[in-house]
Design a protein around this motif. Sequence first.
Motif, PDB file in Angstrom:
ATOM      1  N   ASN A 147      32.885  77.415  42.406  1.00 16.69           N
ATOM      2  CA  ASN A 147      33.407  76.061  42.357  1.00 16.69           C
ATOM      3  C   ASN A 147      34.365  75.933  43.528  1.00 16.69           C
ATOM      4  O   ASN A 147      35.314  76.723  43.664  1.00 16.69           O
ATOM      5  CB  ASN A 147      34.125  75.796  41.034  1.00 16.69           C
ATOM      6  CG  ASN A 147      34.649  74.380  40.952  1.00 16.69           C
ATOM      7  OD1 ASN A 147      33.984  73.438  41.381  1.00 16.69           O
ATOM      8  ND2 ASN A 147      35.842  74.212  40.401  1.00 16.69           N
ATOM      9  N   SER A 196      40.404  70.153  39.637  1.00 20.30           N
ATOM     10  CA  SER A 196      39.020  70.226  40.107  1.00 20.30           C
ATOM     11  C   SER A 196      38.230  69.025  39.612  1.00 20.30           C
ATOM     12  O   SER A 196      38.409  68.601  38.463  1.00 20.30           O
ATOM     13  CB  SER A 196      38.382  71.521  39.573  1.00 20.30           C
ATOM     14  OG  SER A 196      37.039  71.622  39.982  1.00 20.30           O
ATOM     15  N   SER A 253      26.317  71.820  38.063  1.00 16.33           N
ATOM     16  CA  SER A 253      26.476  73.250  37.838  1.00 16.33           C
ATOM     17  C   SER A 253      26.183  73.531  36.365  1.00 16.33           C
ATOM     18  O   SER A 253      26.835  72.980  35.481  1.00 16.33           O
ATOM     19  CB  SER A 253      27.900  73.684  38.195  1.00 16.33           C
ATOM     20  OG  SER A 253      28.163  75.001  37.745  1.00 16.33           O
ATOM     21  N   PRO A 258      29.588  72.491  44.193  1.00 16.00           N
ATOM     22  CA  PRO A 258      29.481  73.870  43.712  1.00 16.00           C
ATOM     23  C   PRO A 258      28.315  74.566  44.393  1.00 16.00           C
ATOM     24  O   PRO A 258      27.315  73.940  44.741  1.00 16.00           O
ATOM     25  CB  PRO A 258      29.228  73.694  42.209  1.00 16.00           C
ATOM     26  CG  PRO A 258      28.539  72.366  42.113  1.00 16.00           C
ATOM     27  CD  PRO A 258      29.190  71.514  43.173  1.00 16.00           C
ATOM     28  N   THR A 286      34.220  75.617  36.561  1.00 18.32           N
ATOM     29  CA  THR A 286      35.587  75.404  37.021  1.00 18.32           C
ATOM     30  C   THR A 286      36.064  76.471  37.993  1.00 18.32           C
ATOM     31  O   THR A 286      36.767  76.163  38.949  1.00 18.32           O
ATOM     32  CB  THR A 286      36.550  75.366  35.812  1.00 18.32           C
ATOM     33  OG1 THR A 286      36.093  74.376  34.879  1.00 18.32           O
ATOM     34  CG2 THR A 286      37.969  75.036  36.234  1.00 18.32           C
TER      35      THR A 286
END
Length: 610
Positions: free
Chosen positions: A135, A64, A270, A188, A123
């Motif tokens: 995410n 990610s 985020s 996100p 995450t």
Amino acid sequence: MIRTTATLLLLALPLAFTRPAAAQETPIAYTVAFPNAVHHEARIQVTFAQLPAGPLQVRMSRSSPGRYALHEFAKNVYDVQATDSKGNALSVNKPDPYGWDVTGHDGTVVFTYTLFGDRTDGTYAGIDKRHAHLNMPATLAFARGLEQRPAEVKFELPAGWQVASQLRPDATKGTWYAPNMQYLMDSPTSLGPQQTRSWQEQDRTIEMQVLHDGTEAELDSYVGLTKKVVKEAAAVFGELPEYDFGRYTFIANYLPQTSGDGMEHRNSTSLTSSRPLRGPAALDNLGTVSHEFFHSWNVERIRPQDLEPFDFERANMSSNLWFAEGFTQYYGELLLRRAGVYTDAEYCTEALSGIVDAMLTMPGPKRYSPVYMSQQAPFVDAAAAIDPNNRSNTYLSYYYIGAGNALALDLQLRQNYKTDLDTYMRAVWQQHGKTQRNYAPAQPYTLRDLQRVLGEVAKDTAFAGQFFRQHIMGHELHKYDALLAPAGLLVRPARPGQSTLAARLQYNPDSTATLGTTLLGSPLYVAGLDREDVLLKVEGQKPISAKEMQKRLAAHKPGDVVPIEYRTRNGVRTAQVTLQQDNTLEVVPMPNATRKQLAFRKAWLAGKAK
């Protein structure tokens, strides 16, 4: 405090692979619904149209943006189905743990699956009756070969929920748009009853969309501090970035069920924490805001070449996280001082003491370089493993080792070269960040580029070469006492004269204590004790508790020898252990700082925003 961030990355494919016709292709269409949110499930449908003949390879990300380890998001996907444009069931084969191959389609595949998610952070995906914090790599499947196609996402929202995202809204369609897969995965999205605050800064829209349990007044106060941080960050670079769709969004989730995290993205960040927006907790949360917003320049637009493009199917390694994260760590705290959130003394306590102590007392920086520490990220950045490791003796986070070098470089530039780190960051921004193309930097940097720009700013290429050889590619320690003295700051022992075992001990119900990894050179390491050894008696008495042990050690001087009885893997043993002085360091303002020192400190720490 390390801002996990952190965080990171929008990465687009190189221009050589950009297809001009991509915008005319049918967008990949996602629908995200929450029919079973109470049990942390989402039901997701993806329509892939205008497909060439042959199998469609659908995959879930393994990594990610902003994270460097593998996270294997496919583990939370089940109830997979696929149909063609007429609703006929298609054959789905699973060639590996991460994806599905769909065959027999008619140019369209409607791919549907259930996603489980119950971790709200930067995450993973967190879903419940109150909200969904997504995410995208943990949420949305993609298809190989279609990475440059645009995407549209439709969220089927429960009553009272709104969308917070850097994706571009399309009110006529009720969808949210991404120009390609890299942008989609870097976006996100928080769904829930948002409380929104929006303001203009340098003709850009900055907004904070928040889920929290506090009052309107607490949120207003928090946003007021955020505005000061935004101004101070912009002052470092002389301008705000050109946000792709005209706005930057702080996507904040401050609810009790969330995990503390901060993750940077190209036009948003985020922010997750279970701590409220009042009291000391608000300042901890604000530190994450400061760190992550600085990333909208450093790492999102000023990007290391070795992270371009981001690969969602493997771990991503960079040699430059000491700069991308470490310099950001330094500025994240410095901006709080410049914004007036910290006093000089508080800045010393909250930021400088931790940096200097870690750099000078931990084993890792004495052994390995910032480049090496950066390369370890796939093993340490929220990576999961069950086997023990020796990182206490071999590693210091690239956040800290990078911040330590940023601090040292800033002070050297100010003392010796009539310039500063702000000027250096602006120069890197102008050469390697400001110009963007296809939602990615036109000229990502290399390690050699960072050295070259330093030589230009200092007007001394020999100094730049030496700094990088000794402190970035090498591991020579800085003399922080000498570097901080011109600012009227003193590096000193935090606990002078106190004796210590320098050990991590877990006290057990039977009044014994189990050792964690012993630090290189510490009393117990030198005496031959290691992790999982159990202290049975110290000077003939059981350890009992941390308070009792501290009381006993206080009766000794450094250099005293004490007998220890312990249980190791080959039986009960005894050892004579020589106590050491507690070597913890702190940075404090000098009580008798001169006018010259105070002027230097002010030029460094005072606010720069107009």
